[in-house]
Design a protein around this motif. Structure first.
Motif, PDB file in Angstrom:
ATOM      1  N   LEU A   1       0.829  -1.202   0.000  1.00 28.93           N
ATOM      2  CA  LEU A   1       0.000   0.000   0.000  1.00 28.93           C
ATOM      3  C   LEU A   1       0.868   1.258   0.000  1.00 28.93           C
ATOM      4  O   LEU A   1       0.543   2.252  -0.681  1.00 28.93           O
ATOM      5  N   GLU A   2       1.974   1.232   0.732  1.00 32.90           N
ATOM      6  CA  GLU A   2       2.858   2.402   0.766  1.00 32.90           C
ATOM      7  C   GLU A   2       3.469   2.678  -0.610  1.00 32.90           C
ATOM      8  O   GLU A   2       3.545   3.837  -1.045  1.00 32.90           O
ATOM      9  N   GLU A   3       3.903   1.595  -1.297  1.00 30.89           N
ATOM     10  CA  GLU A   3       4.473   1.792  -2.628  1.00 30.89           C
ATOM     11  C   GLU A   3       3.431   2.320  -3.612  1.00 30.89           C
ATOM     12  O   GLU A   3       3.723   3.197  -4.437  1.00 30.89           O
ATOM     13  N   ARG A   4       2.202   1.805  -3.511  1.00 35.49           N
ATOM     14  CA  ARG A   4       1.157   2.261  -4.418  1.00 35.49           C
ATOM     15  C   ARG A   4       0.780   3.714  -4.151  1.00 35.49           C
ATOM     16  O   ARG A   4       0.532   4.487  -5.093  1.00 35.49           O
ATOM     17  N   MET A   5       0.768   4.138  -2.893  1.00 40.89           N
ATOM     18  CA  MET A   5       0.482   5.543  -2.579  1.00 40.89           C
ATOM     19  C   MET A   5       1.592   6.453  -3.089  1.00 40.89           C
ATOM     20  O   MET A   5       1.341   7.554  -3.593  1.00 40.89           O
ATOM     21  N   GLY A   6       2.851   5.974  -2.971  1.00 42.76           N
ATOM     22  CA  GLY A   6       3.952   6.766  -3.528  1.00 42.76           C
ATOM     23  C   GLY A   6       3.838   6.920  -5.040  1.00 42.76           C
ATOM     24  O   GLY A   6       4.102   8.003  -5.591  1.00 42.76           O
ATOM     25  N   TYR A   7       3.419   5.825  -5.696  1.00 37.75           N
ATOM     26  CA  TYR A   7       3.232   5.894  -7.152  1.00 37.75           C
ATOM     27  C   TYR A   7       2.132   6.881  -7.514  1.00 37.75           C
ATOM     28  O   TYR A   7       2.273   7.683  -8.455  1.00 37.75           O
ATOM     29  N   LEU A   8       1.017   6.873  -6.781  1.00 39.51           N
ATOM     30  CA  LEU A   8      -0.093   7.785  -7.085  1.00 39.51           C
ATOM     31  C   LEU A   8       0.287   9.226  -6.792  1.00 39.51           C
ATOM     32  O   LEU A   8      -0.138  10.147  -7.513  1.00 39.51           O
ATOM     33  N   GLU A   9       1.073   9.473  -5.754  1.00 44.90           N
ATOM     34  CA  GLU A   9       1.510  10.839  -5.468  1.00 44.90           C
ATOM     35  C   GLU A   9       2.362  11.387  -6.607  1.00 44.90           C
ATOM     36  O   GLU A   9       2.245  12.558  -6.996  1.00 44.90           O
ATOM     37  N   GLN A  10       3.243  10.562  -7.140  1.00 48.24           N
ATOM     38  CA  GLN A  10       4.031  10.991  -8.296  1.00 48.24           C
ATOM     39  C   GLN A  10       3.141  11.193  -9.529  1.00 48.24           C
ATOM     40  O   GLN A  10       3.351  12.102 -10.323  1.00 48.24           O
ATOM     41  N   TYR A  11       2.117  10.333  -9.654  1.00 43.53           N
ATOM     42  CA  TYR A  11       1.192  10.449 -10.785  1.00 43.53           C
ATOM     43  C   TYR A  11       0.383  11.739 -10.687  1.00 43.53           C
ATOM     44  O   TYR A  11       0.114  12.404 -11.693  1.00 43.53           O
ATOM     45  N   ILE A  12      -0.003  12.108  -9.443  1.00 43.17           N
ATOM     46  CA  ILE A  12      -0.777  13.338  -9.254  1.00 43.17           C
ATOM     47  C   ILE A  12       0.053  14.556  -9.596  1.00 43.17           C
ATOM     48  O   ILE A  12      -0.454  15.564 -10.130  1.00 43.17           O
ATOM     49  N   LEU A  13       1.363  14.512  -9.308  1.00 37.83           N
ATOM     50  CA  LEU A  13       2.221  15.657  -9.596  1.00 37.83           C
ATOM     51  C   LEU A  13       2.283  15.967 -11.092  1.00 37.83           C
ATOM     52  O   LEU A  13       2.514  17.113 -11.484  1.00 37.83           O
ATOM     53  N   HIS A  14       2.052  14.964 -11.939  1.00 40.83           N
ATOM     54  CA  HIS A  14       2.140  15.171 -13.384  1.00 40.83           C
ATOM     55  C   HIS A  14       0.772  15.221 -14.061  1.00 40.83           C
ATOM     56  O   HIS A  14       0.691  15.527 -15.243  1.00 40.83           O
ATOM     57  N   HIS A  15      -0.292  14.896 -13.346  1.00 39.32           N
ATOM     58  CA  HIS A  15      -1.631  14.893 -13.929  1.00 39.32           C
ATOM     59  C   HIS A  15      -2.574  15.625 -12.984  1.00 39.32           C
ATOM     60  O   HIS A  15      -2.784  15.185 -11.856  1.00 39.32           O
TER      61      HIS A  15
END
Length: 253
Positions: free
Chosen positions: A181-195
């Motif tokens: 879950l922590e890795e997936r949240m980190g991925y989504l945070e990076q995704y939000i920064l670009h979208h």
């Protein structure tokens, strides 16, 4: 010169009665009540002469014997029903007492035998305890041949094959997918920064397994809870649009 008579010590009136029955060698089920009562009274009289503090139990038994003697001497009435023997209750008490006395003798013998038993802790030397008989390899492998070794090997392999489930073995190897879950949240945070704005359905379609979809959904809920994103849906069953908050949508330089 006075003659001193030493009487045997008895534990109670029943003990004295058993002694008299054994001394006269009579059947306990057919007590000659007249003779036994006379001997019992003589013994009680001698006890009173030597010790005035005679136990009341002996006197009660003397009265009981006299009562039984008088009932047996009285003429019996001729009736159809058979009268109970006046000695029956006394015989039953004598039998029970005799059984308990035999059990007491048995326990006493066991106690005496137990006093002769000693317990000793093991005192085996360490060298003796750790000693192992040497193995002679030449003698052990005397009858071993290649044919026999081949037979043993085939027998072991056959047992291994019998342990395999013929149905489950065809399923292949089941591996557990590790999705954090922590890795997936980190991925989504990076995704939000670009979208700044993206589709929730499109986000889930990019996942490769059911477990990743579930963890991604939980990550979205967690980001909503922390205020990093918010969602919008115009109509029921429409696609859910995810918006990034203004301070979270800036791409770092």
């Amino acid at each position: 010169m006075d003659l001193t008579v030493k009487l045997q010590v008895f534990e109670g009136p029943l003990d004295l009665l058993l002694h008299l029955l054994e001394k006269n060698k009579v059947n306990i089920y057919d007590i000659p009540i007249v003779e036994i009562t006379s001997q019992y009274m003589e013994y009680i009289s001698e006890m009173q002469r030597q010790d005035l503090n005679v136990v009341s139990e002996f006197l009660v038994m003397a009265a009981t014997l006299l009562d039984i003697k008088s009932r047996m001497l009285l003429p019996r009435e001729e009736t159809e029903e058979e009268e109970e023997d006046p000695r029956a209750e006394l015989v039953q008490k004598l039998l029970e007492y005799k059984m308990y006395r035999c059990m007491a003798y048995e326990l006493k013998d066991r106690q005496i035998d137990a006093e002769k038993v000693l317990f000793k802790m093991p005192t085996i030397p360490e060298e003796v305890r750790q000693y192992e008989e040497p193995v002679d390899l030449q003698e052990l492998l005397t009858d071993v041949t290649l044919k026999r070794l081949n037979g043993i090997f085939r027998s072991v392999m056959r047992r291994q094959e019998d342990r395999v489930d013929p149905i489950r073995s065809r399923f292949g190897k089941i591996e557990r997918e590790e999705v954090s879950l922590e890795e997936r949240m980190g991925y989504l945070e990076q995704y939000i920064l670009h979208h700044r704005r993206f589709s929730f359905r499109g986000l889930l379609e990019t996942q490769s397994s059911k477990m990743e979809i579930i963890v991604t959904f939980l990550s979205v809920l967690e980001l909503m809870k922390t205020g990093k994103i918010h969602i919008s849906q115009e109509h029921i069953f429409d696609d859910i649009i995810i918006y990034a908050n203004s301070e979270e949508s800036q791409v770092p330089a």
